[in-house]
Design an enzyme around this catalytic site. Structure first.
Site, PDB file in Angstrom:
ATOM      1  N   SER A   9      33.444 -23.561  63.540  1.00 43.95           N
ATOM      2  CA  SER A   9      32.072 -23.093  63.761  1.00 43.95           C
ATOM      3  C   SER A   9      31.934 -21.705  63.164  1.00 43.95           C
ATOM      4  CB  SER A   9      31.772 -23.030  65.258  1.00 43.95           C
ATOM      5  OG  SER A   9      30.644 -22.196  65.452  1.00 43.95           O
ATOM      6  N   HIS A  34      30.911 -26.343  60.555  1.00 41.99           N
ATOM      7  CA  HIS A  34      29.992 -26.508  61.700  1.00 41.99           C
ATOM      8  C   HIS A  34      29.030 -25.321  61.722  1.00 41.99           C
ATOM      9  CE1 HIS A  34      28.713 -28.101  65.601  1.00 41.99           C
ATOM     10  NE2 HIS A  34      28.690 -26.845  66.035  1.00 41.99           N
ATOM     11  N   ASP A  36      25.878 -23.564  63.471  1.00 41.79           N
ATOM     12  CA  ASP A  36      25.132 -23.472  64.733  1.00 41.79           C
ATOM     13  C   ASP A  36      23.799 -22.761  64.548  1.00 41.79           C
ATOM     14  OD1 ASP A  36      26.864 -24.664  66.762  1.00 41.79           O
ATOM     15  OD2 ASP A  36      28.271 -23.063  66.222  1.00 41.79           O
ATOM     16  N   MET A  38      20.465 -21.466  66.352  1.00 40.53           N
ATOM     17  CA  MET A  38      19.921 -21.113  67.677  1.00 40.53           C
ATOM     18  C   MET A  38      18.610 -20.349  67.496  1.00 40.53           C
ATOM     19  SD  MET A  38      23.368 -19.893  69.619  1.00 40.53           S
ATOM     20  CE  MET A  38      24.926 -20.775  69.416  1.00 40.53           C
ATOM     21  N   HIS A  68      24.172 -28.129  63.671  1.00 42.19           N
ATOM     22  CA  HIS A  68      23.973 -28.340  65.110  1.00 42.19           C
ATOM     23  C   HIS A  68      22.722 -27.556  65.507  1.00 42.19           C
ATOM     24  CE1 HIS A  68      25.670 -27.458  69.431  1.00 42.19           C
ATOM     25  NE2 HIS A  68      24.544 -28.136  69.459  1.00 42.19           N
ATOM     26  N   MET A  70      20.183 -26.121  67.869  1.00 41.38           N
ATOM     27  CA  MET A  70      19.886 -25.750  69.258  1.00 41.38           C
ATOM     28  C   MET A  70      18.527 -25.067  69.217  1.00 41.38           C
ATOM     29  SD  MET A  70      23.723 -24.500  70.180  1.00 41.38           S
ATOM     30  CE  MET A  70      24.132 -24.338  68.446  1.00 41.38           C
ATOM     31  N   MET A 139      29.000 -31.424  74.218  1.00 40.50           N
ATOM     32  CA  MET A 139      29.195 -30.000  74.488  1.00 40.50           C
ATOM     33  C   MET A 139      30.195 -29.844  75.634  1.00 40.50           C
ATOM     34  SD  MET A 139      27.323 -28.474  72.275  1.00 40.50           S
ATOM     35  CE  MET A 139      27.783 -26.830  72.819  1.00 40.50           C
ATOM     36  N   ASP A 177      32.535 -29.860  71.170  1.00 45.13           N
ATOM     37  CA  ASP A 177      32.125 -28.511  70.760  1.00 45.13           C
ATOM     38  C   ASP A 177      32.162 -27.553  71.951  1.00 45.13           C
ATOM     39  OD1 ASP A 177      30.971 -26.294  69.589  1.00 45.13           O
ATOM     40  OD2 ASP A 177      29.037 -27.234  69.168  1.00 45.13           O
TER      41      ASP A 177
HETATM   42  C1  DX5 Z   1      27.993 -23.074  71.216  1.00 48.32           C
HETATM   43  C2  DX5 Z   1      28.186 -23.581  69.814  1.00 48.32           C
HETATM   44  C3  DX5 Z   1      29.591 -23.762  69.408  1.00 48.32           C
HETATM   45  C4  DX5 Z   1      30.418 -22.503  69.403  1.00 48.32           C
HETATM   46  C5  DX5 Z   1      31.836 -22.911  69.641  1.00 48.32           C
HETATM   47  O1  DX5 Z   1      26.649 -23.180  71.549  1.00 48.32           O
HETATM   48  O2  DX5 Z   1      27.547 -24.846  69.665  1.00 48.32           O
HETATM   49  O3  DX5 Z   1      29.688 -24.428  68.152  1.00 48.32           O
HETATM   50  O4  DX5 Z   1      30.341 -21.787  68.233  1.00 48.32           O
HETATM   51  O5  DX5 Z   1      32.589 -21.759  69.726  1.00 48.32           O
HETATM   52  P1  DX5 Z   1      34.023 -21.737  70.425  1.00 48.32           P
HETATM   53  O6  DX5 Z   1      34.907 -22.671  69.678  1.00 48.32           O
HETATM   54  O7  DX5 Z   1      34.420 -20.317  70.309  1.00 48.32           O
HETATM   55  O8  DX5 Z   1      33.813 -22.172  71.856  1.00 48.32           O
HETATM   56 ZN    ZN Z   2      27.935 -26.063  67.829  1.00 48.54          ZN
END
Ligand code: DX5
Ligand code: ZN
Length: 230
Positions: A9, A34, A36, A38, A68, A70, A139, A177
């Protein structure tokens, strides 16, 4: 599909050097990026959008990009990320008013659809959706931040979803994840996951190659046939 994919990620990468970080982690043996997204609305954090995805493609990244989302709502960003070069696009069903339409839109735009289950999202969300998915993303932390601790009950949930996917003869990936590290990746694989997001465990380490190799050797120990097939 029985090979294992490791998906760092980039949330935990050094954003000031993002292109180099992605090149480095792929060179160190990662399979998938990956990504992310947000929005400070669906989750209490704000990260990166389609321009950054496109910039990574322009930087020469040819590996699959696993977006991903969010965010709420999701459909407009699905279009933008498909145009920006995403491979997988997954979203949280709570964030879309029309889940089936969003899945169909991802497919229509040539990307691989994924649905994300939060720790409290029931498995029933797969009832009428699983057949249309290429990815089920579980998750193992609450979404919003990197570096959180793995929620232990996620193992049972993964196992239940794996049984369900096998019963339905689904060939979708089962991705996990949150809080995945060298010391728990074997247990996560034993529960049925075959795609592993790891942010802080990889980007927080001083040697990406050694960390990814250690993860792979844990996976090999857990399932010799599958880990070798990557
Ligand atoms: C959290 C993200 C993850 C996050 C995982 O909302 O979706 O992808 O980056 O990070 P680690 O591996 O540090 O838990
Ligand atoms: Zn993620």
């Amino acid at each position: 599909m029985n090979d294992y994919l490791i998906a760092p990620s980039i949330l935990s990468a050094d954003f000031a050097r993002l292109g180099d970080e992605v090149t480095a982690v792929l060179g160190a043996g990662a399979d998938v990026v990956h990504f992310d997204v947000m929005d400070n609305h669906y989750v209490p954090n704000l990260t990166i959008g389609p321009l950054v995805c496109e910039a990574l493609r322009n930087h020469g990244v040819s590996a699959p990009i696993d977006v991903h989302l969010m965010v709420r709502p999701v459909d407009r960003l699905i279009r933008d990320f498909a145009a920006a070069g995403a491979t997988y696009i997954s979203f949280h069903p709570e964030a879309s008013d029309h889940v089936d339409r969003s899945i169909g839109l991802i497919r229509e735009l040539g990307c691989r659809p994924g649905l994300v289950l939060n720790p409290a999202t029931p498995l029933q969300v797969l009832d009428h959706t699983l057949a249309g998915l290429d990815l089920v993303l579980v998750m193992s932390v609450n979404p919003g931040f990197g570096g959180q601790a793995f929620i232990p009950s996620s193992l049972e949930k993964l196992a239940a979803i794996r049984r369900r996917m096998d019963d339905a003869k689904s060939s979708a990936r089962l991705e996990v994840d949150g809080g995945v590290k060298i010391d728990n990746i074997a247990a996560v694989a034993a529960a049925g996951a075959d795609m592993f997001v790891a942010g802080s465990a990889i980007f927080g380490s001083s040697d990406y190659k050694a960390t990814i190799a250690a993860m792979r050797s844990e996976l090999t120990a857990a399932n010799p046939g599958a880990a070798a097939a990557v």
